[in-house]
Design a protein around this motif. Structure first.
Motif, short mmCIF file in Angstrom:
data_model
loop_
_atom_site.label_atom_id
_atom_site.label_comp_id
_atom_site.label_asym_id
_atom_site.label_seq_id
_atom_site.Cartn_x
_atom_site.Cartn_y
_atom_site.Cartn_z
N MET A 1 -2.60 18.83 -19.34
CA MET A 1 -1.80 19.96 -19.13
C MET A 1 -0.71 20.05 -20.44
SD MET A 1 0.91 20.77 -15.87
CE MET A 1 2.68 20.38 -16.53
N LEU A 2 -0.62 21.12 -21.07
CA LEU A 2 0.06 21.23 -22.10
C LEU A 2 1.51 21.50 -21.75
CD1 LEU A 2 -2.17 23.13 -24.54
CD2 LEU A 2 -1.68 20.80 -24.30
N ASN A 3 2.45 20.99 -22.33
CA ASN A 3 4.10 21.30 -21.94
C ASN A 3 4.70 20.55 -23.14
OD1 ASN A 3 4.34 18.17 -21.52
ND2 ASN A 3 3.92 18.69 -19.41
N GLU A 4 6.15 20.78 -23.04
CA GLU A 4 6.89 20.43 -24.05
C GLU A 4 6.87 18.78 -24.45
OE1 GLU A 4 11.21 20.74 -25.71
OE2 GLU A 4 10.81 21.70 -24.00
N TYR A 5 6.84 18.14 -23.32
CA TYR A 5 6.69 16.64 -23.50
C TYR A 5 5.45 16.16 -24.14
CZ TYR A 5 6.46 11.73 -22.35
OH TYR A 5 6.46 10.49 -22.46
N THR A 6 4.34 16.57 -23.79
CA THR A 6 3.25 16.19 -24.34
C THR A 6 3.05 16.85 -25.86
OG1 THR A 6 1.76 17.69 -23.33
CG2 THR A 6 1.95 15.81 -22.38
N GLN A 7 3.34 18.26 -26.09
CA GLN A 7 3.20 18.65 -27.62
C GLN A 7 4.28 18.45 -28.54
OE1 GLN A 7 0.51 20.95 -28.30
NE2 GLN A 7 0.10 19.37 -26.72
N VAL A 8 5.45 17.98 -27.91
CA VAL A 8 6.67 17.98 -28.68
C VAL A 8 7.29 16.57 -28.74
CG1 VAL A 8 8.91 18.63 -29.75
CG2 VAL A 8 7.10 20.29 -28.62
N GLU A 9 7.73 16.19 -27.59
CA GLU A 9 8.58 14.87 -27.42
C GLU A 9 7.63 13.57 -27.50
OE1 GLU A 9 10.97 14.56 -23.90
OE2 GLU A 9 11.32 16.66 -23.76
N LEU A 10 6.49 13.58 -26.92
CA LEU A 10 5.65 12.40 -27.14
C LEU A 10 5.15 12.14 -28.77
CD1 LEU A 10 4.54 10.19 -25.46
CD2 LEU A 10 2.55 11.47 -24.76
N PRO A 11 4.79 13.25 -29.33
CA PRO A 11 4.47 12.90 -30.74
C PRO A 11 5.66 12.58 -31.62
CG PRO A 11 3.29 15.08 -29.87
CD PRO A 11 4.23 14.56 -28.82
N LEU A 12 6.64 13.06 -31.38
CA LEU A 12 7.73 12.58 -32.04
C LEU A 12 8.27 11.25 -31.81
CD1 LEU A 12 10.21 13.01 -33.96
CD2 LEU A 12 11.59 13.95 -32.04
N ILE A 13 8.12 10.75 -30.59
CA ILE A 13 8.31 9.33 -30.07
C ILE A 13 7.39 8.47 -30.78
CG2 ILE A 13 8.29 7.82 -28.17
CD1 ILE A 13 9.29 10.11 -26.33
N ASN A 14 6.01 8.96 -30.74
CA ASN A 14 5.02 8.14 -31.52
C ASN A 14 5.27 8.05 -33.03
OD1 ASN A 14 3.86 7.64 -29.08
ND2 ASN A 14 2.54 9.44 -29.38
N GLN A 15 5.79 8.92 -33.35
CA GLN A 15 6.04 8.93 -34.96
C GLN A 15 7.24 8.05 -35.20
OE1 GLN A 15 4.34 10.33 -37.66
NE2 GLN A 15 5.68 9.27 -39.13
#
Length: 91
Positions: A1-15
């Motif tokens: 499921m695509l949502n703000e968490y998977t598309q924005v927050e999680l990639p930023l956290i990983n970076q």
């Protein structure tokens, strides 16, 4: 499921973690899990205090700011307020 968490927050956290930032997993109902008394607190005071001391070293790699100066710097950050935030970020 695509949502703000998977598309924005999680990639930023990983970076940020790749850049040696520490991620604190929180809970929207439990502020102390994120080192706060309540969610109105924006600054993580103990971490901020320690970071200011750690990054302000003299030529002998010794901290040169005393607690009074560190608290003064933190006080300035606390008093920025939302009206001045954009101007403060532009400086």
């Amino acid at each position: 499921m695509l949502n703000e968490y998977t598309q924005v927050e999680l990639p930023l956290i990983n970076q940020l973690q790749l850049m040696s930032w520490q991620h604190i997993e929180g809970d929207v109902d439990v502020p102390y899990l994120t080192e706060r008394q309540n969610f109105r607190e924006v600054l993580l005071m103990e971490r901020l205090h320690n970071a200011i001391r750690r990054i302000n070293l003299d030529e002998n790699t010794q901290p040169w700011l005393d607690d009074g100066r560190i608290n003064s710097a933190i006080g300035v950050l606390e008093r920025l307020g939302t009206a001045k935030l954009i101007e403060a970020n532009q400086i």
